[in-house]
Motif scaffolding. Structure first.
Motif, mmCIF file in Angstrom:
data_model
loop_
_atom_site.group_PDB
_atom_site.id
_atom_site.type_symbol
_atom_site.label_atom_id
_atom_site.label_comp_id
_atom_site.label_asym_id
_atom_site.label_seq_id
_atom_site.Cartn_x
_atom_site.Cartn_y
_atom_site.Cartn_z
ATOM 1 N N ALA A 237 4.678 10.121 6.540
ATOM 2 C CA ALA A 237 4.306 9.489 5.273
ATOM 3 C C ALA A 237 5.489 9.468 4.315
ATOM 4 O O ALA A 237 5.696 8.497 3.579
ATOM 5 C CB ALA A 237 3.127 10.223 4.644
ATOM 6 N N GLN B 140 7.169 6.167 2.699
ATOM 7 C CA GLN B 140 7.423 5.957 1.274
ATOM 8 C C GLN B 140 8.881 5.585 1.031
ATOM 9 O O GLN B 140 9.182 4.705 0.210
ATOM 10 C CB GLN B 140 7.060 7.221 0.494
ATOM 11 C CG GLN B 140 7.318 7.140 -0.997
ATOM 12 C CD GLN B 140 6.458 6.097 -1.707
ATOM 13 O OE1 GLN B 140 5.362 5.770 -1.248
ATOM 14 N NE2 GLN B 140 6.952 5.559 -2.806
ATOM 15 N N ASN C 57 0.836 -1.216 0.000
ATOM 16 C CA ASN C 57 0.000 0.000 0.000
ATOM 17 C C ASN C 57 0.863 1.256 0.000
ATOM 18 O O ASN C 57 2.018 1.238 0.414
ATOM 19 C CB ASN C 57 -0.913 0.019 1.232
ATOM 20 C CG ASN C 57 -1.883 -1.144 1.236
ATOM 21 O OD1 ASN C 57 -2.288 -1.630 0.188
ATOM 22 N ND2 ASN C 57 -2.232 -1.614 2.416
ATOM 23 N N GLY C 58 0.256 2.356 -0.432
ATOM 24 C CA GLY C 58 0.901 3.658 -0.325
ATOM 25 C C GLY C 58 1.532 4.129 -1.615
ATOM 26 O O GLY C 58 2.230 3.377 -2.290
ATOM 27 N N TYR D 78 2.665 13.019 0.171
ATOM 28 C CA TYR D 78 2.307 11.700 0.692
ATOM 29 C C TYR D 78 1.415 11.829 1.925
ATOM 30 O O TYR D 78 1.556 12.766 2.713
ATOM 31 C CB TYR D 78 3.588 10.920 1.034
ATOM 32 C CG TYR D 78 4.518 10.805 -0.149
ATOM 33 C CD1 TYR D 78 4.429 9.736 -1.030
ATOM 34 C CD2 TYR D 78 5.470 11.797 -0.409
ATOM 35 C CE1 TYR D 78 5.259 9.649 -2.142
ATOM 36 C CE2 TYR D 78 6.308 11.716 -1.514
ATOM 37 C CZ TYR D 78 6.192 10.647 -2.377
ATOM 38 O OH TYR D 78 7.006 10.562 -3.466
ATOM 39 N N ASP E 145 -2.427 6.283 3.742
ATOM 40 C CA ASP E 145 -2.345 5.408 2.569
ATOM 41 C C ASP E 145 -1.508 4.152 2.818
ATOM 42 O O ASP E 145 -1.581 3.194 2.043
ATOM 43 C CB ASP E 145 -1.739 6.168 1.378
ATOM 44 C CG ASP E 145 -2.646 7.286 0.894
ATOM 45 O OD1 ASP E 145 -3.852 7.223 1.178
ATOM 46 O OD2 ASP E 145 -2.132 8.216 0.232
ATOM 47 N N TYR E 146 -0.724 4.147 3.892
ATOM 48 C CA TYR E 146 0.234 3.068 4.098
ATOM 49 C C TYR E 146 -0.312 1.990 5.032
ATOM 50 O O TYR E 146 -1.330 2.181 5.697
ATOM 51 C CB TYR E 146 1.562 3.646 4.608
ATOM 52 C CG TYR E 146 2.208 4.535 3.568
ATOM 53 C CD1 TYR E 146 3.069 4.015 2.617
ATOM 54 C CD2 TYR E 146 1.888 5.893 3.493
ATOM 55 C CE1 TYR E 146 3.631 4.824 1.629
ATOM 56 C CE2 TYR E 146 2.435 6.706 2.507
ATOM 57 C CZ TYR E 146 3.298 6.164 1.581
ATOM 58 O OH TYR E 146 3.827 6.957 0.593
#
Length: 264
Positions: free
Chosen positions: A219, A223, A99-100, A113, A117-118
């Motif tokens: 975030a 990433q 994910n992410g 970011y 999302d992660y």
């Protein structure tokens, strides 16, 4: 595989990995004397890895040198444990990093970011106060954010730059805040933020603060970790294949050692 070939191959492979292990241990000792706490925190894992490789290698080397089936059996068991560990870690790494991704912003070349999302694992690790305190101190020491103004002399250069995830997330407020940038490392905070995002209030122009307490910074780190973990996972797949071949040769060497002992 021939009776002498397998033991010869195992002997030299483990001799080379012994040299590699010694190099890893020396690197770990060097890290322990380094003044940077961020690098020093990796000392024990590096030393442990070097010691583990050395122990496996010397057992495999002596087993092949003496044609000792017991040592070769111990070597194969330990190597099998390594293969299982690599396989488990690789599978988990692909799951965690599934994910992410970044979000494009109009007028900017780099992406921004969002922590949500992660994967939940990343969220748990990065939202842990002690973990983030340690990571944040490392981010501040790198001086990446403070060097942006030196790298990009004008706002046009800055907006058209392809920033790293950490630079994009930690060095400035999210674009949705609406703060006008004065230069690559300074924003006009006299404007009232147009977004309710809490990161807008957390950002400060101070070199020690920036957006290091922001979710956008976490975030960006997520990433970065995702990219690094994907590379490690791919390398692990290659390592798994290589070690599987060595394991097969080791099985041949052990079988040949048993045959030689039975002939005596």
């Amino acid at each position: 595989m021939g009776m002498g070939t397998s033991t010869f191959v195992i002997r030299w492979i483990n001799f080379l990995t012994m040299l590699l292990a010694i190099a890893v241990i020396i690197f770990g000792v060097w890290m322990s004397t380094h003044h940077d706490n961020c690098r020093r925190s990796l000392t024990l894992p590096v030393l442990g890895l070097g010691a583990f490789i050395f122990v496996i290698s010397i057992i495999g080397f002596l087993g092949a040198l003496k044609n000792n089936s017991i040592l070769l059996w111990i070597y194969l068991i330990m190597l099998c444990m390594v293969l299982v560990a690599i396989l488990v870690f690789t599978v988990l790494a692909f799951i965690v990093t599934n994910n992410g991704s970044g979000h494009s912003v109009a007028g900017l070349r780099y992406k921004e970011y969002q922590l949500k999302d992660y994967s939940s694992w990343f969220l748990k690790q990065l939202n842990n106060t002690e973990n983030w305190k340690r990571l944040k101190s490392c981010l501040v020491k790198t001086q990446d954010c403070n060097n942006l103004a030196k790298k990009y002399k004008t706002l046009k250069q800055y907006k058209s730059a392809k920033l790293t995830p950490i630079e994009a997330g930690c060095c400035g407020p999210p674009s949705e805040c609406g703060y006008p940038p004065v230069n690559a490392s300074y924003y006009d905070l006299s404007f009232h933020p147009i977004s309710s995002n809490k990161d807008c209030k957390l950002y400060k122009n101070s070199r020690a603060v920036k957006c290091y307490n922001c979710d956008s910074c976490k975030a960006g780190v997520a990433q970065y970790m995702k990219t690094e973990w994907r590379i490690v996972a791919i390398l692990n797949l290659v390592l798994f294949i290589v070690l599987s071949i060595i394991y097969f040769v080791g099985c041949c060497a052990r079988r040949n050692a048993v045959r030689r002992r039975s002939k005596i």
